[in-house]
Design an enzyme around this catalytic site. Structure first.
Site, PDB file in Angstrom:
ATOM      1  N   ALA A  67       0.845  -1.196   0.000  1.00  0.00           N
ATOM      2  CA  ALA A  67       0.000   0.000   0.000  1.00  0.00           C
ATOM      3  C   ALA A  67       0.875   1.238   0.000  1.00  0.00           C
ATOM      4  O   ALA A  67       1.946   1.255   0.621  1.00  0.00           O
ATOM      5  CB  ALA A  67      -0.926   0.014   1.214  1.00  0.00           C
ATOM      6  N   LYS A  68       0.420   2.273  -0.675  1.00  0.00           N
ATOM      7  CA  LYS A  68       1.176   3.526  -0.708  1.00  0.00           C
ATOM      8  C   LYS A  68       1.343   4.108   0.689  1.00  0.00           C
ATOM      9  O   LYS A  68       2.410   4.619   1.036  1.00  0.00           O
ATOM     10  CB  LYS A  68       0.449   4.546  -1.592  1.00  0.00           C
ATOM     11  CG  LYS A  68       0.416   4.204  -3.072  1.00  0.00           C
ATOM     12  CD  LYS A  68      -0.422   5.237  -3.825  1.00  0.00           C
ATOM     13  CE  LYS A  68      -0.604   4.865  -5.282  1.00  0.00           C
ATOM     14  NZ  LYS A  68      -1.535   5.775  -5.970  1.00  0.00           N
ATOM     15  N   ARG A  69       0.293   4.013   1.487  1.00  0.00           N
ATOM     16  CA  ARG A  69       0.343   4.643   2.803  1.00  0.00           C
ATOM     17  C   ARG A  69       1.364   3.992   3.716  1.00  0.00           C
ATOM     18  O   ARG A  69       1.824   4.591   4.690  1.00  0.00           O
ATOM     19  CB  ARG A  69      -1.044   4.623   3.451  1.00  0.00           C
ATOM     20  CG  ARG A  69      -1.567   3.232   3.769  1.00  0.00           C
ATOM     21  CD  ARG A  69      -2.901   3.300   4.503  1.00  0.00           C
ATOM     22  NE  ARG A  69      -3.461   1.986   4.740  1.00  0.00           N
ATOM     23  CZ  ARG A  69      -4.227   1.329   3.884  1.00  0.00           C
ATOM     24  NH1 ARG A  69      -4.535   1.896   2.725  1.00  0.00           N
ATOM     25  NH2 ARG A  69      -4.703   0.129   4.161  1.00  0.00           N
TER      26      ARG A  69
END
Length: 286
Positions: free
Chosen positions: A259-261
């Site tokens: 995930a980017k986060r």
């Protein structure tokens, strides 16, 4: 003709999970002799950046992917999505909601708990899992006069009334699972637009899939629940429902999905570390 698409949001660099999703949709189109489209879903001006869009194009080219026709950028078509909102509102499908997220969740906690009303949103569930309902007319007028921000919510009650017998027939085909009955009520009265932020994802994605003739939506299983809402919007707007395939999500060594986060290792970093596109494709099963 099979038409698939890859539709990333330019909010960060692509990682292995994005590569797997793009390759899955690209291969499905190419093996069927169909079309593969690239769409940039950049309707969130606070998080989307031009440099991330440029990076997406660079990463996909490095992977060896090509696409048919020009790239569609949703930020260039906001008036089209606004017309959808206007059409639904004109048919009485929407209502203004001035409640904050905290107000909604507090209301859920105070309500008699049925299976829908008690549901709080999980990590991949639609944010608006409640059905707050319209404000009384006098209260709404006062809030409008104050200039309070609001969201346009889709009324499930009005949608059910408009569809009549077709409500029970709402369904979509999931590859590998067959016909699945759509249950948009599990998502509640979802937000379709905000006064200060334009359209929401559900409107833009269904509009574009219909406009671009997408026959097969191939995306991660984290978006499976969103399909139920999107099938409802397709029915209300008279748009076709594509065939869906929600593929598995890749996970890292820690068992968590990329995930980017979470600042997952990006394709840029893999490339800088000496990984070749052929090696990555082989690693991902392509």
């Amino acid at each position: 003709m099979l038409t698939s698409r890859f539709a990333p949001s330019p909010t960060g660099r692509l990682h292995r999970g994005h590569a797997f999703s793009a390759l899955t949709a690209w291969r499905a189109a190419r093996e069927a002799g169909g079309r593969f489209l690239l769409r940039i879903e950049d309707i969130d001006p606070t998080r989307c950046r031009p440099e991330f869009e440029a990076a997406i194009l660079e990463d996909l080219a490095w992977l060896g992917l090509d696409w048919d026709g020009p790239v569609r950028r949703q930020s260039e078509h906001l008036t089209e999505y606004a017309a959808v909102i206007e059409a639904l509102d004109g048919r009485g499908m929407l209502y203004r909601c001035f409640r904050t997220r905290k107000d909604i969740l507090d209301g859920i906690g105070d309500a008699p708990h049925g299976p829908v009303e008690a549901a709080r949103p999980g990590p991949h569930a639609p944010e608006e899992a409640a059905r707050p309902g319209p404000h009384p007319a006098e209260e709404e007028g006062a809030l409008l006069a104050e200039g309070r921000p609001f969201a346009w919510r889709l009324s499930l009650d009005r949608a059910r009334e408009a569809l009549g017998d077709r409500w029970e027939a709402l369904a979509f085909v999931e590859e590998g699972r067959g016909l699945i009955t759509a249950r948009p009520e599990t998502a509640g009265d979802v937000v379709l637009a905000r006064k200060d932020a334009g359209t929401a994802y559900h409107v833009a994605v269904t509009h574009d899939d219909a406009l671009q003739g997408v026959s097969h939506v191939i995306r991660g299983e984290d978006l499976f629940e969103a399909t139920h809402v999107q099938v409802l919007i397709q029915a209300l707007m008279g748009w076709p429902t594509p065939v869906y395939r929600h593929h598995r999500l890749l996970v890292g060594d820690d068992g968590r999905r990329y995930a980017k986060r979470d600042r997952s290792v990006t394709l840029e970093q893999l490339r800088a570390g000496g990984l070749t596109p052929e090696q990555l494709r082989a690693e991902l099963g392509f």
